[in-house]
Design a protein around this motif. Structure first.
Motif, PDB file in Angstrom:
ATOM      1  N   VAL A   1     -35.613  18.287 -20.916  1.00  0.00           N
ATOM      2  CA  VAL A   1     -34.594  19.305 -20.682  1.00  0.00           C
ATOM      3  C   VAL A   1     -33.453  19.016 -21.651  1.00  0.00           C
ATOM      4  O   VAL A   1     -32.664  18.100 -21.460  1.00  0.00           O
ATOM      5  CB  VAL A   1     -34.125  19.300 -19.222  1.00  0.00           C
ATOM      6  CG1 VAL A   1     -33.108  20.415 -18.992  1.00  0.00           C
ATOM      7  CG2 VAL A   1     -35.306  19.471 -18.276  1.00  0.00           C
TER       8      VAL A   1
ATOM      9  N   LEU B   1     -36.119  28.243 -18.321  1.00  0.00           N
ATOM     10  CA  LEU B   1     -34.859  28.188 -17.590  1.00  0.00           C
ATOM     11  C   LEU B   1     -33.809  27.443 -18.413  1.00  0.00           C
ATOM     12  O   LEU B   1     -34.152  26.585 -19.220  1.00  0.00           O
ATOM     13  CB  LEU B   1     -35.047  27.464 -16.257  1.00  0.00           C
ATOM     14  CG  LEU B   1     -35.925  28.162 -15.223  1.00  0.00           C
ATOM     15  CD1 LEU B   1     -36.478  27.150 -14.221  1.00  0.00           C
ATOM     16  CD2 LEU B   1     -35.126  29.249 -14.501  1.00  0.00           C
ATOM     17  N   SER B   2     -32.562  27.760 -18.173  1.00  0.00           N
ATOM     18  CA  SER B   2     -31.471  27.065 -18.869  1.00  0.00           C
ATOM     19  C   SER B   2     -30.385  26.686 -17.871  1.00  0.00           C
ATOM     20  O   SER B   2     -30.249  27.296 -16.803  1.00  0.00           O
ATOM     21  CB  SER B   2     -30.875  27.935 -19.973  1.00  0.00           C
ATOM     22  OG  SER B   2     -30.165  29.029 -19.425  1.00  0.00           O
ATOM     23  N   VAL B   3     -29.637  25.645 -18.234  1.00  0.00           N
ATOM     24  CA  VAL B   3     -28.477  25.234 -17.446  1.00  0.00           C
ATOM     25  C   VAL B   3     -27.464  24.644 -18.418  1.00  0.00           C
ATOM     26  O   VAL B   3     -27.827  23.946 -19.359  1.00  0.00           O
ATOM     27  CB  VAL B   3     -28.873  24.221 -16.355  1.00  0.00           C
ATOM     28  CG1 VAL B   3     -29.470  22.952 -16.946  1.00  0.00           C
ATOM     29  CG2 VAL B   3     -27.687  23.884 -15.459  1.00  0.00           C
TER      30      VAL B   3
ATOM     31  N   THR C   1     -34.102  18.069 -12.621  1.00  0.00           N
ATOM     32  CA  THR C   1     -34.564  19.442 -12.808  1.00  0.00           C
ATOM     33  C   THR C   1     -36.077  19.564 -12.666  1.00  0.00           C
ATOM     34  O   THR C   1     -36.582  20.459 -11.980  1.00  0.00           O
ATOM     35  CB  THR C   1     -34.128  19.958 -14.193  1.00  0.00           C
ATOM     36  OG1 THR C   1     -32.709  20.038 -14.240  1.00  0.00           O
ATOM     37  CG2 THR C   1     -34.712  21.338 -14.476  1.00  0.00           C
TER      38      THR C   1
ATOM     39  N   TYR D   1     -31.359  27.323  -6.710  1.00  0.00           N
ATOM     40  CA  TYR D   1     -30.512  26.563  -7.642  1.00  0.00           C
ATOM     41  C   TYR D   1     -29.772  27.545  -8.560  1.00  0.00           C
ATOM     42  O   TYR D   1     -30.195  27.810  -9.687  1.00  0.00           O
ATOM     43  CB  TYR D   1     -31.366  25.597  -8.466  1.00  0.00           C
ATOM     44  CG  TYR D   1     -32.121  24.592  -7.621  1.00  0.00           C
ATOM     45  CD1 TYR D   1     -31.492  23.458  -7.118  1.00  0.00           C
ATOM     46  CD2 TYR D   1     -33.461  24.788  -7.316  1.00  0.00           C
ATOM     47  CE1 TYR D   1     -32.178  22.542  -6.336  1.00  0.00           C
ATOM     48  CE2 TYR D   1     -34.167  23.882  -6.533  1.00  0.00           C
ATOM     49  CZ  TYR D   1     -33.517  22.764  -6.047  1.00  0.00           C
ATOM     50  OH  TYR D   1     -34.201  21.856  -5.268  1.00  0.00           O
TER      51      TYR D   1
ATOM     52  N   ASN E   1     -26.142  21.326 -13.241  1.00  0.00           N
ATOM     53  CA  ASN E   1     -26.693  21.248 -11.892  1.00  0.00           C
ATOM     54  C   ASN E   1     -26.409  19.891 -11.253  1.00  0.00           C
ATOM     55  O   ASN E   1     -26.168  19.788 -10.045  1.00  0.00           O
ATOM     56  CB  ASN E   1     -28.194  21.513 -11.911  1.00  0.00           C
ATOM     57  CG  ASN E   1     -28.962  20.511 -12.750  1.00  0.00           C
ATOM     58  OD1 ASN E   1     -28.665  20.317 -13.927  1.00  0.00           O
ATOM     59  ND2 ASN E   1     -29.951  19.867 -12.167  1.00  0.00           N
TER      60      ASN E   1
ATOM     61  N   LYS F   1     -34.311  29.946  -9.084  1.00  0.00           N
ATOM     62  CA  LYS F   1     -32.885  30.304  -9.169  1.00  0.00           C
ATOM     63  C   LYS F   1     -32.298  30.696  -7.819  1.00  0.00           C
ATOM     64  O   LYS F   1     -31.090  30.551  -7.601  1.00  0.00           O
ATOM     65  CB  LYS F   1     -32.690  31.436 -10.178  1.00  0.00           C
ATOM     66  CG  LYS F   1     -32.897  31.008 -11.618  1.00  0.00           C
ATOM     67  CD  LYS F   1     -32.467  32.091 -12.603  1.00  0.00           C
ATOM     68  CE  LYS F   1     -33.326  33.325 -12.494  1.00  0.00           C
ATOM     69  NZ  LYS F   1     -32.936  34.353 -13.475  1.00  0.00           N
TER      70      LYS F   1
ATOM     71  N   TYR G   1     -28.767  27.698 -12.605  1.00  0.00           N
ATOM     72  CA  TYR G   1     -29.695  27.959 -13.705  1.00  0.00           C
ATOM     73  C   TYR G   1     -29.745  29.441 -14.063  1.00  0.00           C
ATOM     74  O   TYR G   1     -29.478  30.309 -13.236  1.00  0.00           O
ATOM     75  CB  TYR G   1     -31.104  27.493 -13.324  1.00  0.00           C
ATOM     76  CG  TYR G   1     -31.246  26.000 -13.196  1.00  0.00           C
ATOM     77  CD1 TYR G   1     -31.760  25.231 -14.235  1.00  0.00           C
ATOM     78  CD2 TYR G   1     -30.871  25.344 -12.025  1.00  0.00           C
ATOM     79  CE1 TYR G   1     -31.886  23.856 -14.119  1.00  0.00           C
ATOM     80  CE2 TYR G   1     -30.986  23.976 -11.897  1.00  0.00           C
ATOM     81  CZ  TYR G   1     -31.490  23.228 -12.944  1.00  0.00           C
ATOM     82  OH  TYR G   1     -31.612  21.875 -12.821  1.00  0.00           O
ATOM     83  N   SER G   2     -30.129  29.700 -15.318  1.00  0.00           N
ATOM     84  CA  SER G   2     -30.302  31.065 -15.818  1.00  0.00           C
ATOM     85  C   SER G   2     -31.645  31.168 -16.533  1.00  0.00           C
ATOM     86  O   SER G   2     -32.268  30.158 -16.864  1.00  0.00           O
ATOM     87  CB  SER G   2     -29.180  31.419 -16.807  1.00  0.00           C
ATOM     88  OG  SER G   2     -27.910  31.263 -16.220  1.00  0.00           O
TER      89      SER G   2
ATOM     90  N   GLN H   1     -39.198  31.676 -12.069  1.00  0.00           N
ATOM     91  CA  GLN H   1     -37.762  31.586 -12.326  1.00  0.00           C
ATOM     92  C   GLN H   1     -36.956  32.120 -11.142  1.00  0.00           C
ATOM     93  O   GLN H   1     -35.970  31.506 -10.715  1.00  0.00           O
ATOM     94  CB  GLN H   1     -37.403  32.373 -13.587  1.00  0.00           C
ATOM     95  CG  GLN H   1     -37.935  31.766 -14.867  1.00  0.00           C
ATOM     96  CD  GLN H   1     -37.560  32.596 -16.085  1.00  0.00           C
ATOM     97  OE1 GLN H   1     -36.499  33.203 -16.123  1.00  0.00           O
ATOM     98  NE2 GLN H   1     -38.431  32.627 -17.074  1.00  0.00           N
TER      99      GLN H   1
END
Length: 305
Positions: free
Chosen positions: A183, A239-241, A146, A217, A84, A214, A220-221, A210
């Motif tokens: 993170v 959340l993950s990135v 984040t 942004y 990100n 998302k 992110y997943s 989420q």
């Protein structure tokens, strides 16, 4: 005496010629309690050992934002950074007032949002962070970017402090803060160590939270941390990135090709040091959408896919 000096010169000159023939570079990592530092160190060793005339050292930094800026300035050949942050740099958004000439060499592994508090705390959800003392991460880090963006998207206002991973967990253990964001990769050392000495809670990011985040942004997943990754902690929805290797767009195509080729041909050596490198695969190399791969990296990937 003259013969002795001449003899010494003969011995010294080859050493000098070797030292000046190697080009010295840095790769930006993060704090020593996170995954970036050992990952960057392992890559630096592989590159130094396997690429003729190249010597790379891992540099401790505040992570993503600092690494991206230093890469653009030419202070580093490469840096580890959250996707990100690199996307913001490429688009000239967030911490970056103008578009930055950045490319991705390859993706590394997904970073997960850990919103951590103690199990004895009354904080049970992200909404409960309102008005609390919360570490948002080190200044200039992807964690800080984040966590601030996530809380803003939820309308949660905290008394923010900015601490790195080890400072965050120490402050939590000592009762100096109420919660903190880390993170990092699944099984990140700072959270793992804290969970071994204190009962902790990692807050869920709900499906609605989420989706809200998302939509703004897209880098992110959604991700679920399985039960048992951290001592006495059940599964956590979060959340993950993707983390990536960021380089300057004008890095030579030959150098980008060699860095990418050497990393993947020796990735087993990196995996011996960092478990997260299991996700560093050719299939995942272009996992970050929105930022182009460097032409040299793309050239290598096309030869093996």
């Amino acid at each position: 005496m003259r013969k002795l000096l001449l003899s010494l010169a003969v011995l010294i000159l080859p050493v000098l010629s070797v030292s000046v023939s190697a080009d010295n570079y840095s790769i930006g990592t993060g704090g020593q309690s996170g995954i970036y530092y050992p990952f960057g160190g392992a890559l630096a060793k592989v590159w130094s050992d396997q690429i003729d005339g190249v010597n790379v050292k891992a540099e401790v930094t505040a992570a993503s934002v600092e690494n991206t800026i230093k890469v653009v300035r030419g202070d580093m050949i490469a840096g580890l950074a959250m996707g990100n942050v690199v996307l913001d740099a490429y688009k000239g958004e967030g911490k970056f007032p103008a578009k930055m000439p950045v490319n991705v060499l390859f993706a590394l592994y997904p970073n997960l949002v850990h919103a951590v508090t103690t199990a004895k705390s009354d904080i049970k959800s992200l909404a409960d962070l309102n008005g609390q003392r919360v570490s948002l991460g080190a200044p200039g880090s992807g964690t800080a970017v984040t966590s601030a963006a996530l809380l803003e998207s939820l309308g949660v206002d905290v008394n923010a402090v900015y601490l790195n991973f080890s400072e965050t967990t120490n402050a939590l253990a000592n009762g100096q803060i109420d919660a903190g964001f880390i993170v990092g990769g699944q099984g990140v050392g700072a959270v793992t160590q804290l969970a071994l000495t204190h009962d902790i809670r990692i807050l869920d990011v709900s499906a609605q939270q989420q989706a809200t985040f998302k939509s703004k942004y897209p880098a992110y997943s959604s991700y679920t941390i399985p039960e048992g990754i951290y001592n006495k902690v059940g599964s956590v929805d979060t959340l993950s990135v993707w983390n990536v290797i960021v380089v300057k767009a004008d890095l030579s195509e030959d150098m980008a090709y060699e860095l990418t080729r050497t990393a993947f041909e020796n990735i087993d050596q990196v995996r011996k040091v960092v478990k997260a490198a299991d996700a560093t695969t050719l299939a995942n190399a272009d996992s970050l959408n929105g930022v182009p791969l460097h032409p040299g990296a793309l050239k290598y990937l096309k030869t093996v896919q």
